[in-house]
Design a protein around this motif. Structure first.
Motif, PDB file in Angstrom:
ATOM      1  N   ALA A   1       5.548   5.913   2.644  1.00 49.37           N
ATOM      2  CA  ALA A   1       5.022   4.714   1.994  1.00 49.37           C
ATOM      3  C   ALA A   1       6.136   3.785   1.523  1.00 49.37           C
ATOM      4  N   VAL A   2       7.338   4.333   1.340  1.00 49.60           N
ATOM      5  CA  VAL A   2       8.479   3.507   0.937  1.00 49.60           C
ATOM      6  C   VAL A   2       8.816   2.485   2.018  1.00 49.60           C
ATOM      7  N   LEU A   3       8.429   2.778   3.260  1.00 51.20           N
ATOM      8  CA  LEU A   3       8.730   1.891   4.380  1.00 51.20           C
ATOM      9  C   LEU A   3       7.726   0.747   4.519  1.00 51.20           C
ATOM     10  N   VAL A   4       6.700   0.724   3.687  1.00 54.25           N
ATOM     11  CA  VAL A   4       5.755  -0.393   3.680  1.00 54.25           C
ATOM     12  C   VAL A   4       6.412  -1.570   2.966  1.00 54.25           C
ATOM     13  N   ARG A   5       6.582  -2.673   3.677  1.00 57.60           N
ATOM     14  CA  ARG A   5       7.286  -3.839   3.144  1.00 57.60           C
ATOM     15  C   ARG A   5       6.304  -4.849   2.551  1.00 57.60           C
ATOM     16  N   PRO A   6       6.786  -5.725   1.671  1.00 60.65           N
ATOM     17  CA  PRO A   6       5.900  -6.729   1.058  1.00 60.65           C
ATOM     18  C   PRO A   6       5.209  -7.627   2.074  1.00 60.65           C
ATOM     19  N   GLU A   7       5.845  -7.853   3.229  1.00 59.80           N
ATOM     20  CA  GLU A   7       5.255  -8.745   4.227  1.00 59.80           C
ATOM     21  C   GLU A   7       4.207  -8.061   5.099  1.00 59.80           C
ATOM     22  N   HIS A   8       4.037  -6.750   4.976  1.00 55.85           N
ATOM     23  CA  HIS A   8       3.029  -6.041   5.758  1.00 55.85           C
ATOM     24  C   HIS A   8       1.647  -6.273   5.148  1.00 55.85           C
ATOM     25  N   ASP A   9       0.692  -6.641   5.990  1.00 51.28           N
ATOM     26  CA  ASP A   9      -0.642  -7.013   5.512  1.00 51.28           C
ATOM     27  C   ASP A   9      -1.630  -5.849   5.542  1.00 51.28           C
ATOM     28  N   PHE A  10      -1.743  -5.192   6.703  1.00 55.20           N
ATOM     29  CA  PHE A  10      -2.647  -4.056   6.854  1.00 55.20           C
ATOM     30  C   PHE A  10      -1.829  -2.795   7.115  1.00 55.20           C
TER      31      PHE A  10
ATOM     32  N   PHE B   1      -7.421   2.870   7.719  1.00 51.42           N
ATOM     33  CA  PHE B   1      -6.987   1.489   7.941  1.00 51.42           C
ATOM     34  C   PHE B   1      -7.499   0.636   6.795  1.00 51.42           C
ATOM     35  N   ALA B   2      -6.587  -0.109   6.157  1.00 51.60           N
ATOM     36  CA  ALA B   2      -6.970  -0.925   5.005  1.00 51.60           C
ATOM     37  C   ALA B   2      -5.877  -1.946   4.739  1.00 51.60           C
ATOM     38  N   LYS B   3      -6.138  -2.853   3.806  1.00 46.44           N
ATOM     39  CA  LYS B   3      -5.085  -3.736   3.322  1.00 46.44           C
ATOM     40  C   LYS B   3      -3.977  -2.873   2.704  1.00 46.44           C
ATOM     41  N   CYS B   4      -2.740  -3.349   2.790  1.00 42.85           N
ATOM     42  CA  CYS B   4      -1.611  -2.537   2.329  1.00 42.85           C
ATOM     43  C   CYS B   4      -1.559  -2.374   0.815  1.00 42.85           C
ATOM     44  N   HIS B   5      -2.371  -3.115   0.068  1.00 42.03           N
ATOM     45  CA  HIS B   5      -2.393  -2.838  -1.373  1.00 42.03           C
ATOM     46  C   HIS B   5      -2.974  -1.452  -1.639  1.00 42.03           C
ATOM     47  N   PHE B   6      -3.669  -0.888  -0.646  1.00 46.16           N
ATOM     48  CA  PHE B   6      -4.100   0.510  -0.729  1.00 46.16           C
ATOM     49  C   PHE B   6      -2.884   1.420  -0.918  1.00 46.16           C
ATOM     50  N   GLU B   7      -1.871   1.260  -0.062  1.00 50.48           N
ATOM     51  CA  GLU B   7      -0.679   2.103  -0.142  1.00 50.48           C
ATOM     52  C   GLU B   7       0.142   1.813  -1.398  1.00 50.48           C
ATOM     53  N   ARG B   8       0.148   0.563  -1.830  1.00 55.22           N
ATOM     54  CA  ARG B   8       0.966   0.197  -2.989  1.00 55.22           C
ATOM     55  C   ARG B   8       0.319   0.626  -4.301  1.00 55.22           C
ATOM     56  N   ASN B   9      -1.006   0.518  -4.379  1.00 54.88           N
ATOM     57  CA  ASN B   9      -1.703   0.796  -5.640  1.00 54.88           C
ATOM     58  C   ASN B   9      -2.161   2.240  -5.776  1.00 54.88           C
ATOM     59  N   ILE B  10      -2.438   2.899  -4.645  1.00 55.00           N
ATOM     60  CA  ILE B  10      -2.939   4.281  -4.664  1.00 55.00           C
ATOM     61  C   ILE B  10      -2.014   5.135  -3.791  1.00 55.00           C
ATOM     62  N   PRO B  11      -0.764   5.309  -4.184  1.00 51.53           N
ATOM     63  CA  PRO B  11       0.190   6.021  -3.329  1.00 51.53           C
ATOM     64  C   PRO B  11      -0.068   7.525  -3.290  1.00 51.53           C
ATOM     65  N   ASN B  12       0.459   8.163  -2.261  1.00 48.39           N
ATOM     66  CA  ASN B  12       0.452   9.621  -2.222  1.00 48.39           C
ATOM     67  C   ASN B  12       1.338  10.158  -3.344  1.00 48.39           C
ATOM     68  N   ASP B  13       0.963  11.301  -3.884  1.00 50.15           N
ATOM     69  CA  ASP B  13       1.695  11.903  -4.997  1.00 50.15           C
ATOM     70  C   ASP B  13       2.755  12.862  -4.455  1.00 50.15           C
ATOM     71  N   PRO B  14       4.042  12.510  -4.529  1.00 55.91           N
ATOM     72  CA  PRO B  14       5.086  13.369  -3.952  1.00 55.91           C
ATOM     73  C   PRO B  14       5.258  14.695  -4.681  1.00 55.91           C
TER      74      PRO B  14
END
Length: 302
Positions: free
Chosen positions: A164-173, A271-284
């Motif tokens: 999830a760290v590789l998800v960039r601000p410019e990524h939409d989905f 598949f979802a908007k990337c705010h899914f990954e930013r707001n509900i991240p996996n718990d390491p």
């Protein structure tokens, strides 16, 4: 914004398989088992379901922008591979099957045994693309990889959290997949259309995918579901190992004119908007956990 978060059903999760929009006429069903004189029946687990909200029922928060109808929308694919030599093929499939491959980005977490596993995801990808006629390794600026010694790996949730760290601000989905999947032709366009049908900024498409050899031809043509428009659908949970709740096997849904609301989430494909990954991240810190990965994140999604 707080006002957005408290809209009715704003955090609803929509579940459907990738194959639904593969049919040319996906807005209704013509198969005999579905048709009735005054309309069409949609079925989940052998029961008729209502997929159209009734007047006055709560509606989800609608999409905030038009990125789901644009061809330059950036889609980031999260891929975690544990000693999986099929990783490179999956990455190649993602670019070769897309209608607009320039918008696809891939973040890979590769966990190999350094003294035993001689394959590398990027190397295999480059060789496969060369076999497809590319002179150089294409889309390298769209690929990022984190290589981890498999001996140091701490489980699937831990690995996905790194990705999830590789998800960039410019990524939409954002699309999370396993390291051994294939895609139907034009899947990127189909997914956008399917997501739009949820009419939900916070909608998440997710399911367990089927057997590649049974569901797709070598050319990416969809074989599953004909003639009944049937797709896998997750709607139950069970108690798994050590008393931890996990998803049950997918059941069948057919004749759905649009994605049908459920409450579960699948780690193997979403598949979802990337705010899914930013707001509900996996718990390491959920190290070594397999059962419970999906249920725990699904609860936080809601």
């Amino acid at each position: 914004r707080m006002a957005d978060a408290f809209q009715p059903m704003a955090w609803s999760i929509v579940l459907l398989a990738l194959f639904t929009l593969s049919h040319a006429n996906y807005d209704h069903c013509n198969c005999e088992i579905c048709g009735v004189k005054d309309g069409h029946k949609s079925m989940v687990f052998g029961r008729e379901v209502e997929v159209t909200p009734k007047p006055g029922e709560p509606r989800p928060f609608p999409p905030k922008d038009n990125k789901h109808v644009r061809n330059d929308t950036k889609v980031h694919m999260l891929l975690s591979a544990f000693r999986d030599p099929r990783c490179g093929q999956t990455v190649a499939n993602a670019f070769l099957r897309a209608t607009h491959p320039d918008r696809m980005y891939v973040g890979i977490v590769q966990q190999n045994l350094e003294d035993k596993d001689e394959f590398d995801c990027i190397t295999i990808y480059c060789n496969l693309m060369k076999d497809e006629g590319y002179e150089a390794c294409p889309y390298m600026d769209h690929l990022e990889i984190v290589r981890v010694d498999a001996k140091q790996s701490k489980g699937p949730i831990w690995a996905r959290a790194i990705g999830a760290v590789l998800v960039r601000p410019e990524h939409d989905f954002c699309m999370q997949v396993d390291a051994h999947v294939d895609f139907m032709k034009g899947y990127d366009v189909a997914l956008m259309k399917m997501w739009a049908m949820t009419e939900n900024e916070y909608g998440v498409l997710s399911t367990y995918v089927g057997n590649v050899k049974q569901d797709l031809s070598r050319k990416g043509e969809v074989l599953i579901g004909h003639p009944n428009y049937e797709i896998p659908f997750i709607c139950k949970t069970i108690v798994g190992g050590h008393g931890v709740v996990r998803n049950s096997q997918a059941t069948g849904a057919y004749c759905l004119p649009k994605p049908h609301l459920s409450y579960t989430w699948a780690a193997g494909w979403s598949f979802a908007k990337c705010h899914f990954e930013r707001n509900i991240p996996n718990d390491p810190y959920l190290e070594g956990m397999f059962d419970g990965e999906e249920f725990g994140r699904m609860i936080r999604l809601w």
